[in-house]
Motif scaffolding. Structure first.
Motif, mmCIF file in Angstrom:
data_model
loop_
_atom_site.group_PDB
_atom_site.id
_atom_site.type_symbol
_atom_site.label_atom_id
_atom_site.label_comp_id
_atom_site.label_asym_id
_atom_site.label_seq_id
_atom_site.Cartn_x
_atom_site.Cartn_y
_atom_site.Cartn_z
ATOM 1 N N THR A 1 30.062 115.695 -41.453
ATOM 2 C CA THR A 1 28.843 116.317 -40.947
ATOM 3 C C THR A 1 28.191 117.162 -42.034
ATOM 4 O O THR A 1 28.868 117.910 -42.744
ATOM 5 N N ARG A 2 26.863 117.045 -42.136
ATOM 6 C CA ARG A 2 26.113 117.811 -43.142
ATOM 7 C C ARG A 2 25.341 118.945 -42.471
ATOM 8 O O ARG A 2 24.758 118.773 -41.403
ATOM 9 N N PHE A 3 25.321 120.106 -43.152
ATOM 10 C CA PHE A 3 24.586 121.274 -42.679
ATOM 11 C C PHE A 3 23.703 121.804 -43.796
ATOM 12 O O PHE A 3 24.016 121.633 -44.987
ATOM 13 N N VAL A 4 22.591 122.440 -43.423
ATOM 14 C CA VAL A 4 21.693 123.048 -44.409
ATOM 15 C C VAL A 4 21.521 124.527 -44.078
ATOM 16 O O VAL A 4 21.543 124.934 -42.909
ATOM 17 N N PHE A 5 21.330 125.334 -45.139
ATOM 18 C CA PHE A 5 21.232 126.787 -44.999
ATOM 19 C C PHE A 5 20.054 127.306 -45.815
ATOM 20 O O PHE A 5 19.747 126.768 -46.888
ATOM 21 N N GLY A 6 19.421 128.366 -45.299
ATOM 22 C CA GLY A 6 18.332 129.001 -46.033
ATOM 23 C C GLY A 6 17.189 128.058 -46.329
ATOM 24 O O GLY A 6 16.619 128.108 -47.424
ATOM 25 N N SER B 1 23.300 123.314 -49.071
ATOM 26 C CA SER B 1 23.730 122.335 -48.069
ATOM 27 C C SER B 1 25.224 122.132 -48.234
ATOM 28 O O SER B 1 25.804 122.461 -49.279
ATOM 29 N N ALA B 2 25.864 121.634 -47.192
ATOM 30 C CA ALA B 2 27.314 121.452 -47.236
ATOM 31 C C ALA B 2 27.716 120.287 -46.346
ATOM 32 O O ALA B 2 27.099 120.031 -45.311
ATOM 33 N N VAL B 3 28.770 119.597 -46.778
ATOM 34 C CA VAL B 3 29.366 118.525 -45.993
ATOM 35 C C VAL B 3 30.819 118.896 -45.704
ATOM 36 O O VAL B 3 31.547 119.345 -46.607
ATOM 37 N N ILE B 4 31.246 118.738 -44.462
ATOM 38 C CA ILE B 4 32.640 118.992 -44.088
ATOM 39 C C ILE B 4 33.489 117.833 -44.606
ATOM 40 O O ILE B 4 33.225 116.664 -44.286
ATOM 41 N N THR B 5 34.507 118.146 -45.404
ATOM 42 C CA THR B 5 35.354 117.098 -45.985
ATOM 43 C C THR B 5 36.763 117.068 -45.391
ATOM 44 O O THR B 5 37.474 116.081 -45.557
ATOM 45 N N ASP B 6 37.150 118.149 -44.696
ATOM 46 C CA ASP B 6 38.500 118.160 -44.126
ATOM 47 C C ASP B 6 38.576 119.206 -43.016
ATOM 48 O O ASP B 6 37.859 120.218 -43.048
#
Length: 347
Positions: free
Chosen positions: A112-117, A122-127
């Motif tokens: 899942t990808r998330f965006v901030f500000g 941005s970040a992707v959950i890897t584990d």
């Protein structure tokens, strides 16, 4: 009388009115109250932090933790549908990889990808880890830490309900090494001018780094204190500080830790190497009554939560009866408690 072989969490409980939990920092920093306590007799004297010089001698050494708190709480949204997410950065695991707490966790599945500000991060959950924490891989166009400083908020402890207007008030004036999830709060009382005055009077200052983890706020769950497992934190003891400590000891000066994190760093090194020397590593040392201090001659520390590992550490250094008596007096005299509260000087 405390039974050292059968210590209970409840032995370290005290009644604290909620109104004594400090919600905002005092101005100026060094105007906070300071309870000076004689380590041997337990005798209490009431003072102010700006009078610290009066209790120190030329040749004494203060050890400060220069870790800097990350503005580690960030709010964003799920990239595909804009639903809310909150991340709390816990520990860096790679160049752009972090262990995080997130809320609501059910949204943070692997991939899942998330965006901030507004897209600054941005970040992707890897584990997903066994304890429910996640590993997130971040992306940003410029400096990650610059973006974090712009959009992140300070991870204030859960007992502080007021919003902090100035992020720097949850940093010590000497903070330098980014990496903590919480401030080494005993150092919040110092001003730059006060540090200069101390050195001008011949009181030496050395720095260690211990990155404070959120485990510092985790309650002791086991009723039997000896069954509690401490969280692990990264520390560094530089060569200059190691030399200062050894020189101070050799000349009969006192080594005074500013905060439980500085204390844990010094006593960890001494316990592991049987001497003070430059080093770095991880420590999960648990200091409770019966502990044999090898380095400390004094301690500056705030007033801590009931039944916490921090009040257990203070009890180990000051003595159980002296500690519980000091806390009783602090409540009766309406001292301010916890992170933005008042402090004690134990020598």
């Amino acid at each position: 009388m405390l039974d050292l072989k059968n210590m209970k969490k409840s032995d370290f409980y005290y009644e604290l009115p909620e109104k004594l939990i400090a919600q905002t920092p005092i101005e100026p920093r060094n105007a906070s109250r300071m309870m000076k306590i004689d380590r041997r007799s337990g005798a209490v004297e009431h003072s102010r932090f700006y009078s610290l010089c009066n209790y120190l001698k030329k040749g004494d050494l203060l050890i400060l933790n220069d870790s800097r708190v990350l503005p580690a709480r960030i709010y964003g949204e799920k990239a595909d549908n804009g639903s809310f997410i909150e991340f709390l950065l816990l520990e860096q695991k790679g160049a752009m990889k972090w262990e995080i707490l997130c809320r609501p966790g059910k949204k943070a599945k692997v991939g899942t990808r998330f965006v901030f500000g507004g897209g600054k991060l941005s970040a992707v959950i890897t584990d997903v880890l066994d304890d429910g924490n996640r590993i997130a891989e971040f992306e940003c166009e410029g400096s990650f830490f610059s973006a974090l400083d712009e959009i992140g908020q300070m991870p204030l402890p859960p007992y502080i309900k007021e919003k902090l207007s100035d992020k720097e008030r949850y940093q010590t004036v000497y903070s330098h090494e980014l990496g903590s999830s919480a401030a080494p709060t005993a150092g919040l009382h110092f001003t730059k001018e006060m540090l200069e005055e101390l050195e001008a009077r011949g009181i030496n200052i050395g720095y260690v780094t211990l990155h404070v983890g959120l485990g510092t706020f985790r309650p002791v769950k086991e009723e039997n204190v000896l069954e509690h497992k401490m969280h692990s934190e990264h520390y560094e003891l530089p060569e200059r500080t190691a030399n200062l400590i050894n020189e101070t000891k050799a000349s009969g000066g006192r080594v005074i830790a500013v905060g439980t994190t500085s204390c844990r760093t010094l006593e960890s090194v001494a316990a592991f190497y049987n001497e003070i020397r430059p080093c770095e590593g991880y420590t999960d040392i648990f200091i409770y009554p019966g502990f044999d201090f090898k380095v400390l001659d004094g301690l500056i520390t705030n007033f801590h939560l009931p039944e916490s590992t921090l009040i257990m550490l203070v009890s180990a250094f000051l003595g159980y009866e002296n500690t519980m008596n000091a806390y009783k007096i602090a409540v009766e005299d309406k001292y301010r408690f916890f992170s933005f509260g008042d402090c004690m000087l134990i020598i």
